[in-house]
Motif scaffolding. Structure first.
Motif, PDB file in Angstrom:
ATOM      1  N   MET A  84      84.264  52.336  24.710  1.00 49.84           N
ATOM      2  CA  MET A  84      83.573  51.265  23.976  1.00 49.84           C
ATOM      3  C   MET A  84      82.087  51.588  23.942  1.00 49.84           C
ATOM      4  SD  MET A  84      85.311  47.931  25.769  1.00 49.84           S
ATOM      5  CE  MET A  84      86.979  48.068  26.401  1.00 49.84           C
TER       6      MET A  84
ATOM      7  N   VAL B 235      78.566  49.989  22.713  1.00 52.23           N
ATOM      8  CA  VAL B 235      78.031  48.676  22.343  1.00 52.23           C
ATOM      9  C   VAL B 235      76.732  48.858  21.559  1.00 52.23           C
ATOM     10  CG1 VAL B 235      77.325  46.416  23.211  1.00 52.23           C
ATOM     11  CG2 VAL B 235      79.031  47.756  24.489  1.00 52.23           C
TER      12      VAL B 235
ATOM     13  N   GLU C 197      81.757  38.100  27.780  1.00 53.00           N
ATOM     14  CA  GLU C 197      82.412  39.413  27.863  1.00 53.00           C
ATOM     15  C   GLU C 197      82.791  39.726  29.313  1.00 53.00           C
ATOM     16  OE1 GLU C 197      82.902  41.423  25.192  1.00 53.00           O
ATOM     17  OE2 GLU C 197      83.409  43.341  26.129  1.00 53.00           O
TER      18      GLU C 197
ATOM     19  N   SER D 188      86.584  40.209  30.593  1.00 48.90           N
ATOM     20  CA  SER D 188      86.965  41.489  31.198  1.00 48.90           C
ATOM     21  C   SER D 188      87.489  41.289  32.621  1.00 48.90           C
ATOM     22  CB  SER D 188      85.749  42.424  31.212  1.00 48.90           C
ATOM     23  OG  SER D 188      86.006  43.564  31.998  1.00 48.90           O
TER      24      SER D 188
ATOM     25  N   TRP E 169      93.634  45.673  32.870  1.00 52.12           N
ATOM     26  CA  TRP E 169      92.415  46.471  32.655  1.00 52.12           C
ATOM     27  C   TRP E 169      92.029  47.059  34.028  1.00 52.12           C
ATOM     28  CZ3 TRP E 169      87.983  44.244  29.121  1.00 52.12           C
ATOM     29  CH2 TRP E 169      87.024  45.220  28.897  1.00 52.12           C
TER      30      TRP E 169
ATOM     31  N   ILE F 178      87.233  50.275  34.735  1.00 51.53           N
ATOM     32  CA  ILE F 178      86.109  50.256  33.791  1.00 51.53           C
ATOM     33  C   ILE F 178      84.954  51.001  34.453  1.00 51.53           C
ATOM     34  CG2 ILE F 178      85.426  47.911  34.549  1.00 51.53           C
ATOM     35  CD1 ILE F 178      84.231  47.529  31.676  1.00 51.53           C
TER      36      ILE F 178
ATOM     37  N   ARG G  70      80.969  52.641  33.695  1.00 53.97           N
ATOM     38  CA  ARG G  70      79.793  52.837  32.848  1.00 53.97           C
ATOM     39  C   ARG G  70      79.630  54.327  32.556  1.00 53.97           C
ATOM     40  NH1 ARG G  70      78.465  49.863  29.795  1.00 53.97           N
ATOM     41  NH2 ARG G  70      77.399  48.145  30.831  1.00 53.97           N
TER      42      ARG G  70
ATOM     43  N   TYR H  66      74.924  52.656  26.692  1.00 51.52           N
ATOM     44  CA  TYR H  66      75.478  51.297  26.729  1.00 51.52           C
ATOM     45  C   TYR H  66      76.920  51.403  26.249  1.00 51.52           C
ATOM     46  CZ  TYR H  66      75.546  46.152  26.424  1.00 51.52           C
ATOM     47  OH  TYR H  66      75.845  44.816  26.599  1.00 51.52           O
ATOM     48  N   SER H  67      77.725  52.048  27.097  1.00 49.51           N
ATOM     49  CA  SER H  67      79.103  52.399  26.759  1.00 49.51           C
ATOM     50  C   SER H  67      79.936  52.381  28.028  1.00 49.51           C
ATOM     51  CB  SER H  67      79.170  53.817  26.169  1.00 49.51           C
ATOM     52  OG  SER H  67      78.314  53.967  25.075  1.00 49.51           O
ATOM     53  N   ASN H  68      81.238  52.245  27.848  1.00 49.68           N
ATOM     54  CA  ASN H  68      82.123  52.380  29.004  1.00 49.68           C
ATOM     55  C   ASN H  68      83.368  53.157  28.660  1.00 49.68           C
ATOM     56  OD1 ASN H  68      84.632  50.538  28.622  1.00 49.68           O
ATOM     57  ND2 ASN H  68      82.925  49.213  27.976  1.00 49.68           N
TER      58      ASN H  68
ATOM     59  N   LEU I 102      82.244  40.935  22.623  1.00 47.14           N
ATOM     60  CA  LEU I 102      81.330  41.933  22.034  1.00 47.14           C
ATOM     61  C   LEU I 102      81.996  42.764  20.925  1.00 47.14           C
ATOM     62  CD1 LEU I 102      79.407  43.329  25.173  1.00 47.14           C
ATOM     63  CD2 LEU I 102      78.403  42.138  23.219  1.00 47.14           C
TER      64      LEU I 102
ATOM     65  N   MET J 105      80.831  46.503  18.658  1.00 48.10           N
ATOM     66  CA  MET J 105      81.332  47.702  19.345  1.00 48.10           C
ATOM     67  C   MET J 105      81.932  48.698  18.376  1.00 48.10           C
ATOM     68  SD  MET J 105      83.484  46.378  22.602  1.00 48.10           S
ATOM     69  CE  MET J 105      82.733  45.982  24.163  1.00 48.10           C
TER      70      MET J 105
HETATM   71  O1  LIG Z   1      78.880  46.713  28.925  1.00 48.13           O
HETATM   72  C1  LIG Z   1      79.900  47.183  28.372  1.00 48.13           C
HETATM   73  O2  LIG Z   1      80.270  48.335  28.520  1.00 48.13           O
HETATM   74  C2  LIG Z   1      80.761  46.265  27.524  1.00 48.13           C
HETATM   75  C3  LIG Z   1      81.692  45.544  28.381  1.00 48.13           C
HETATM   76  C4  LIG Z   1      83.032  45.579  28.376  1.00 48.13           C
HETATM   77  C5  LIG Z   1      83.525  44.685  29.395  1.00 48.13           C
HETATM   78  C6  LIG Z   1      82.294  44.165  29.944  1.00 48.13           C
HETATM   79  O3  LIG Z   1      82.177  43.345  30.856  1.00 48.13           O
HETATM   80  O4  LIG Z   1      81.207  44.703  29.334  1.00 48.13           O
END
Ligand SMILES: O=C(O)CC1=CCC(=O)O1
Length: 94
Positions: free
Chosen positions: A7, A9, A27, A31, A40, A43, A45, A50-52, A73, A77
């Motif tokens: 993702m 952003v 968000e 999440s 999920w 996750i 960073r 500004y991506s995951n 978001l 995205m």
């Molecule tokens: O900040 C991000 O990468 C977007 C995002 C996805 C789930 C979340 O909490 O932030």
């Protein structure tokens, strides 16, 4: 079914700061609810962006689409989805 999802952003710089903060807070809650449910499981960073990178564990493509399109978001995205299959050399898969 497991999916790798990237993702990226892109929130417009002129978006009202209060609106931005409210969307980002929603968000996070959305999440974290899905993380607690097991859908999920990861996750991460991506350093410097500004991506995951995320891993989703869902029933099928339709469920993943429903989850992703429900992200607060989502309108801001770019999303890239990669379906994952078991690797024949994976010792964890037996
Ligand atoms: O900040 C991000 O990468 C977007 C995002 C996805 C789930 C979340 O909490 O932030």
């Amino acid at each position: 079914m497991l999916f790798h999802v990237r993702m990226d952003v892109h929130i417009p710089t002129d978006l009202d700061p209060d609106v931005r903060a409210e969307i980002v807070a929603r968000e996070k809650g959305y999440s974290q609810d899905l993380q607690r449910s097991g859908k999920w499981p990861h996750i991460w960073r991506i350093v410097g962006e500004y991506s995951n990178f995320s891993i989703f564990d869902v029933t099928d493509n339709d469920e993943l689409h429903e989850i992703l399109s429900g992200l607060p978001l989502f309108p801001y995205m770019d999303i890239a989805v990669t379906p994952l299959a078991t690797h024949p050399s994976d010792i964890a898969a037996g």
